[in-house]
Write a protein that holds these residues in place. Structure first.
Motif, short mmCIF file in Angstrom:
data_model
loop_
_atom_site.label_atom_id
_atom_site.label_comp_id
_atom_site.label_asym_id
_atom_site.label_seq_id
_atom_site.Cartn_x
_atom_site.Cartn_y
_atom_site.Cartn_z
N LEU A 169 -12.13 134.68 -35.84
CA LEU A 169 -12.02 135.35 -34.34
C LEU A 169 -11.32 136.63 -34.29
N ASN A 170 -10.57 137.06 -35.34
CA ASN A 170 -9.95 138.26 -35.26
C ASN A 170 -11.18 139.31 -35.12
N GLY A 171 -12.17 139.44 -35.75
CA GLY A 171 -13.59 140.24 -35.70
C GLY A 171 -14.21 140.17 -34.43
N ILE A 172 -14.09 138.66 -34.07
CA ILE A 172 -14.94 138.53 -32.71
C ILE A 172 -14.27 139.06 -31.57
N ALA A 196 -15.32 145.03 -37.81
CA ALA A 196 -15.02 143.37 -37.86
C ALA A 196 -15.93 142.73 -38.86
#
Lengths: 292, 292
Positions: free
Chosen positions: A162-165, A192
């Motif tokens: 989710l960090n990259g999303i 990301a």
């Protein structure tokens, strides 16, 4: 679909049509993102740098306290998947999750992992054609900070993505295709789905391990640069240094080496170093996968 | 199993035996942990504080850029699930993921969410019996740091749960059942699945929002304490203050209010404040769910 045939994935030891390939809703990979994965390229029927990807997959599983989760026959499963789909130029993803366990967050030591091999057709590009990307990357610096190593080991490539999303979501409505995250101290970390490099005073620079994923393409690029006699430095850099660089590029398995057209408002672009590294990378693919 | 009957989950609008309940391996909830969830308790056939859980579920979906992903008929789906399973005392989990999208990390704005309602039998405890936990909690401070808000919004309850899992993995071989994480500055944050409170000089204290999940039980406990005339303070605290506190306890939906027997080597325990809050919580459950 390839010529009317449906792609098949390999799920827990069985080949199954992509549309029918499922996991239990109780799988910890689904409930918690409790799993490891790798994304690979297949060129000429061979998984490029598979030994390195397999090693990192094992290290991720170790970090997740399931050191033995990667099945011993993982290479066979990959071969079967490629053969069944008749693919020699492909995208390949391997996921290993902690599987189904009783309904507690604390993992049980006995793991019956869920293992999925995904494939899809992906033409080579490189020396044999056009790259997989349409154009050099347009990159924006985003507010989302890279999760620190102390919270999730930076070296682990997990289903917690989710960090990259969230970083990519910040690009909505902006004409950009990669999001550059900083670490919690404000230094440039990574995209990301990519590592970042820049050329300054003739030397190649990239953020150091500990705040970035140890990308296989990152590592390969560093080796190719050193072999070409370039000075390579890893460290912690302000984003402004990348904006002001002579050249800058992103690396990941799918994109390989992709020049950065612009970072925010600043045009950067590739150049002779980026071009030489791309040629060296293409040669490596040729030698390893096509016996050329 | 209840009396030979299999538990049924509600998956994308259909009731299905738990063992057959699946999602696509291409579901972003599986590939990336790209989803939101809530864990609730059902007492007397009613989902306790469901309005608050539903609001937080919506806020999590908003944080993930899919504001409308929670289906309008979610309450009906929950009712159907409870009715089909004949459960009036239950654990309930609702998951909403971004579903299947083309194979890119950047989310598409059009979302066809995957919605799963999980249930299982869970006896009430509280005033009507024993609590769901066997004994007060044994807590260890762990090295894993809580993911900072700047990397993943602290208010979002998502399928990216590895942070808590890694914290719990540190308890292997230690006789403890909850892991206390600090934030990246070293202040006490929260347990892997719980918020932490302590009593010092007669006042109730708990780590402030921004570095902890805004737990529904945390919020309810604060309200009950204020209603009872207690001073409540939120802030940033050294772990040592919890060790030295007069009383300390954990909160989450499943455990409700659970005293901390020890934190590391230090015995802490409940006491009159913890006891009064537990009684007030039981009364709230009674009033809301049993019409008592």
């Amino acid at each position: 679909m390839r010529g009317g045939l449906t792609i098949q994935y390999h799920v827990d030891g069985e080949l199954i049509d992509r549309g029918e390939a499922t996991v239990s809703v109780d799988d910890r990979g689904f409930r918690y993102g409790d799993g490891a994965f790798e994304t690979c390229r297949v060129y000429g029927g061979r998984v490029f740098l598979w030994d390195r990807h397999r090693s990192r997959l094992r290290r991720t599983c170790e970090a997740l306290g399931m050191a033995d989760a990667v099945p011993e026959d993982i290479d066979d499963r990959i071969d079967e998947t490629l053969a069944a789909n008749g693919l020699s130029e492909a995208y390949l993803r391997v996921s290993v999750t902690r599987g189904v366990q009783p309904g507690k967050l604390t993992p049980d030591e006995r793991v019956d992992p869920t293992v999925v091999v995904y494939v899809d057709s992906l033409q080579r590009g490189g020396t044999a054609g056009d790259p997989v990307w349409d154009a050099p990357a347009a990159v924006e610096r985003v507010r989302t900070r890279r999760v620190p190593d102390a919270a999730l080991p930076a070296g682990a490539k997990t289903h917690n993505y989710l960090n990259g999303i969230l970083a990519r979501l910040e690009l909505r409505g902006r004409d950009a295709d990669e999001a550059l995250m900083c670490d919690t101290d404000g230094c440039a970390a990574e995209g990301a789905t990519s590592n970042v490099f820049f050329v300054e005073d003739g030397a190649l620079r990239t953020p150091e391990l500990g705040s970035v994923l140890p990308g296989i393409t990152r590592e390969t690029t560093i080796e190719l640069a050193e072999r070409a006699g370039l000075t390579v430095e890893t460290g912690r850099y302000a984003v402004e240094r990348i904006c002001d660089a002579d050249e800058a590029f992103l690396t990941n398995t799918t994109w390989e080496i992709r020049p950065i057209a612009r970072l925010g408002e600043r045009e950067v672009g590739g150049g002779p170093v980026t071009g030489a590294l791309r040629a060296a990378y293409d040669e490596l693919v040729e030698r390893r996968c096509y016996g050329g």
